[in-house]
Design a protein around this motif. Structure first.
Motif, mmCIF file in Angstrom:
data_model
loop_
_atom_site.group_PDB
_atom_site.id
_atom_site.type_symbol
_atom_site.label_atom_id
_atom_site.label_comp_id
_atom_site.label_asym_id
_atom_site.label_seq_id
_atom_site.Cartn_x
_atom_site.Cartn_y
_atom_site.Cartn_z
ATOM 1 N N PHE A 105 0.833 -1.209 0.000
ATOM 2 C CA PHE A 105 0.000 0.000 0.000
ATOM 3 C C PHE A 105 0.868 1.261 0.000
ATOM 4 O O PHE A 105 0.583 2.221 -0.708
ATOM 5 C CB PHE A 105 -0.935 0.003 1.217
ATOM 6 N N ILE A 106 1.940 1.234 0.787
ATOM 7 C CA ILE A 106 2.800 2.425 0.856
ATOM 8 C C ILE A 106 3.575 2.583 -0.450
ATOM 9 O O ILE A 106 3.692 3.690 -0.987
ATOM 10 C CB ILE A 106 3.748 2.342 2.069
ATOM 11 N N LEU A 107 4.073 1.454 -0.972
ATOM 12 C CA LEU A 107 4.834 1.524 -2.234
ATOM 13 C C LEU A 107 3.966 2.083 -3.364
ATOM 14 O O LEU A 107 4.445 2.818 -4.231
ATOM 15 C CB LEU A 107 5.380 0.151 -2.621
ATOM 16 N N GLN A 108 2.698 1.737 -3.329
ATOM 17 C CA GLN A 108 1.788 2.271 -4.351
ATOM 18 C C GLN A 108 1.787 3.804 -4.324
ATOM 19 O O GLN A 108 1.852 4.469 -5.364
ATOM 20 C CB GLN A 108 0.359 1.749 -4.091
ATOM 21 N N TRP B 209 3.418 8.946 -6.439
ATOM 22 C CA TRP B 209 4.044 10.249 -6.172
ATOM 23 C C TRP B 209 5.159 10.491 -7.197
ATOM 24 O O TRP B 209 5.265 11.555 -7.806
ATOM 25 C CB TRP B 209 4.570 10.237 -4.733
ATOM 26 N N GLY B 210 5.993 9.435 -7.408
ATOM 27 C CA GLY B 210 7.087 9.557 -8.381
ATOM 28 C C GLY B 210 6.559 9.764 -9.792
ATOM 29 O O GLY B 210 7.039 10.623 -10.529
ATOM 30 N N ARG B 211 5.559 8.987 -10.178
ATOM 31 C CA ARG B 211 5.060 8.967 -11.550
ATOM 32 C C ARG B 211 4.226 10.207 -11.862
ATOM 33 O O ARG B 211 4.270 10.755 -12.953
ATOM 34 C CB ARG B 211 4.189 7.703 -11.697
ATOM 35 N N LEU B 212 3.474 10.666 -10.874
ATOM 36 C CA LEU B 212 2.466 11.698 -11.158
ATOM 37 C C LEU B 212 2.764 13.055 -10.540
ATOM 38 O O LEU B 212 2.149 14.064 -10.929
ATOM 39 C CB LEU B 212 1.090 11.232 -10.635
ATOM 40 N N HIS C 239 -2.813 13.913 -6.551
ATOM 41 C CA HIS C 239 -3.961 14.319 -5.727
ATOM 42 C C HIS C 239 -5.278 13.840 -6.342
ATOM 43 O O HIS C 239 -6.219 13.499 -5.638
ATOM 44 C CB HIS C 239 -3.996 15.840 -5.530
ATOM 45 N N PHE C 240 -5.298 13.831 -7.695
ATOM 46 C CA PHE C 240 -6.555 13.413 -8.346
ATOM 47 C C PHE C 240 -6.408 12.147 -9.179
ATOM 48 O O PHE C 240 -7.394 11.498 -9.480
ATOM 49 C CB PHE C 240 -7.121 14.554 -9.209
ATOM 50 N N HIS C 241 -5.153 11.801 -9.557
ATOM 51 C CA HIS C 241 -4.999 10.675 -10.484
ATOM 52 C C HIS C 241 -4.227 9.485 -9.928
ATOM 53 O O HIS C 241 -3.964 8.536 -10.660
ATOM 54 C CB HIS C 241 -4.357 11.172 -11.791
ATOM 55 N N ALA C 242 -3.865 9.531 -8.677
ATOM 56 C CA ALA C 242 -3.232 8.346 -8.072
ATOM 57 C C ALA C 242 -4.266 7.220 -8.071
ATOM 58 O O ALA C 242 -5.472 7.466 -8.207
ATOM 59 C CB ALA C 242 -2.806 8.663 -6.641
ATOM 60 N N LYS C 243 -3.786 5.993 -7.923
ATOM 61 C CA LYS C 243 -4.725 4.858 -7.886
ATOM 62 C C LYS C 243 -5.811 5.122 -6.832
ATOM 63 O O LYS C 243 -6.995 4.913 -7.047
ATOM 64 C CB LYS C 243 -3.945 3.579 -7.563
ATOM 65 N N ARG C 244 -5.353 5.578 -5.678
ATOM 66 C CA ARG C 244 -6.316 6.042 -4.656
ATOM 67 C C ARG C 244 -6.031 7.525 -4.467
ATOM 68 O O ARG C 244 -5.110 7.891 -3.727
ATOM 69 C CB ARG C 244 -6.101 5.310 -3.335
#
Ligand code: PLP
Length: 417
Positions: free
Chosen positions: A54-57, A62-65, A70-75
């Motif tokens: 969950f944390i790695l996600q 954070w790295g990718r986006l 804030h709006f497009h992370a998986k959660r």
């Protein structure tokens, strides 16, 4: 049930335990001991194996986006806290900050001394952070320190008699502004009748709030039904949600739309529709969410989410059943560990014997061996904790401890004595 202090009996009980597979969902600390026992889920719960994922996600998002997370992370981080509340109770519960911070935020709204109604009632031997928080609340309001009133156990007793709490509340009557009580006492493990404390507190017109640090994830809580005005708890004990992890708080529905309640406000508690118009004038979100100050601490929340998923699957009902049996077995093992006797007791369990009056924790008062006993247990691979002046706290946690752990604890206790 007739218990036996044998490895065979403990293994039979474990084999019949419907929650036995949950043990494998957690990471146990490394130990060189032959039979290590982790009995300190009342202080820091073990890491769920899923917490890392969950944390790695979140780290990956954070790295990718970057900010778009804030709006497009998986959660999406913007609404991450809602992922947590949807699993508990939507309007009345929110997750953020840490426990003492939340107690202060809630007291800023709910401790409003006025006229002769200025006093705060609290349990003697409340956790020190609560004591400091209460002292400082009095100072902030310019109220003398002796308006903090304690209910203590009677002389020669360890536990607080509940009738003494009610009597004190009724005595204080219209001088009482706030009852701030610990759900399960951190030192003795005593679980109080929170419904009755609420009823009696409200009967004299006081506000009632609870510190549920040692209750959340340990005992079943029906806060809406019991009716306190507010409550807060930490996530890192029985909830297994990471060291210093996020705290939960409850504000009863009857205050959900009280926009005029004074509060220490921050932008995350502000109306979501207009949050980004950045205009002056705080407009609180209805319910507990309106007490949030800051944007979501997502890494802590990710660990919390991993742990909550396990709770949802295990269910509090099954956890409670196992907890009562496991704790009763541990008490039996401790009392039958051989070296201590009625004539010459070396220790005494001060936690209530009645399962309705305790959670998982047993507090073992060392009558003669003192801290040396605790160190000896430690050397044999027992992870427990010591609380001054003379108590060893042990908590068999239903999610990841078993009857065999209790058996080995008894063996370690005998050989340490
Ligand atoms: C009963 C109780 N209240 C408050 C606290 C303080 O919690 P925090 O450091 O998360 O504010 C603790 C910590 O163990 C506690 O046990």
């Amino acid at each position: 049930m007739n218990f036996e202090n044998t490895l065979e009996f403990a293994r039979t009980m474990d084999a019949q335990d419907p929650l036995r597979d949950f043990r494998d969902r957690f990471i146990f600390p490394e130990s060189s001991a032959e039979h290590p026992v982790y009995f300190t889920g009342n202080s820091l719960g073990l890491q769920p194996k899923t917490a890392k994922t969950f944390i790695l996600q979140e780290l990956e998002d954070w790295g990718r986006l970057g900010v778009d997370g804030h709006f497009h992370a998986k959660r999406p981080w913007y609404s991450y806290h809602e992922t947590l509340t949807s699993m508990v109770a939507k309007l009345e519960v929110c997750t953020s900050h840490s426990l003492t911070t939340n107690l202060h935020l809630l007291m800023a709204s709910f401790y409003r001394p006025q006229g002769k109604r200025t006093k705060i009632l609290c349990e003697a031997k409340a956790f020190p952070s609560d004591q400091y928080a209460l002292e400082s609340q009095l100072k902030i309001h310019g109220i003398p320190a002796d308006h903090l009133v304690w209910v203590s156990p009677r002389a020669q007793e360890e536990l607080i008699r509940e009738e003494d709490i009610y009597e004190r509340i009724l005595d204080l009557g219209d001088e009482l502004a706030l009852v701030l009580w610990g759900g399960v006492n951190y030192y003795t493990g005593q679980f109080f009748d929170l419904k009755e404390i609420t009823r009696v507190g409200h009967s004299v017109g006081a506000v009632v709030g609870f510190d549920l640090a040692h209750a959340a994830g340990n005992v079943a809580l029906h806060l809406h039904e019991w009716g306190p005005d507010f409550a807060a708890w930490c996530g890192y004990k029985y909830l297994n949600s990471s060291p210093g992890g996020v705290s939960g708080f409850f504000v009863h529905e009857r205050h959900a739309h009280s926009k005029d309640l004074p509060r220490l406000a921050g932008w995350w508690g502000h109306n979501k529709e207009s949050r980004f118009s950045m205009a002056p004038g705080f407009d609180p979100i209805p319910g507990a969410e309106g007490w949030q100050l800051s944007n979501a601490p997502v890494l802590g929340m990710a660990a919390h989410l991993a742990a909550l998923e396990i709770f949802e699957e295990a269910t509090m009902d099954r956890i409670s059943k196992k907890r009562d049996l496991l704790t009763a077995y541990l008490a039996y093992v401790v009392e039958n560990c051989g070296t201590s006797s009625k004539e010459n007791p070396l220790f005494e369990i001060i936690t209530p014997q009645d399962p309705k009056k305790r959670g998982a924790q047993l507090s073992i008062k060392c009558l003669s061996a003192g801290k040396a006993l605790f160190h000896a247990l430690n050397q044999r691979g027992v992870v427990a904790d010591w609380r001054e002046p003379n108590v060893i706290r042990v908590a068999p946690t239903a999610l990841y401890n078993g009857f065999e752990d209790c058996f080995w604890f008894g063996q370690h206790l005998s050989s340490s004595l």
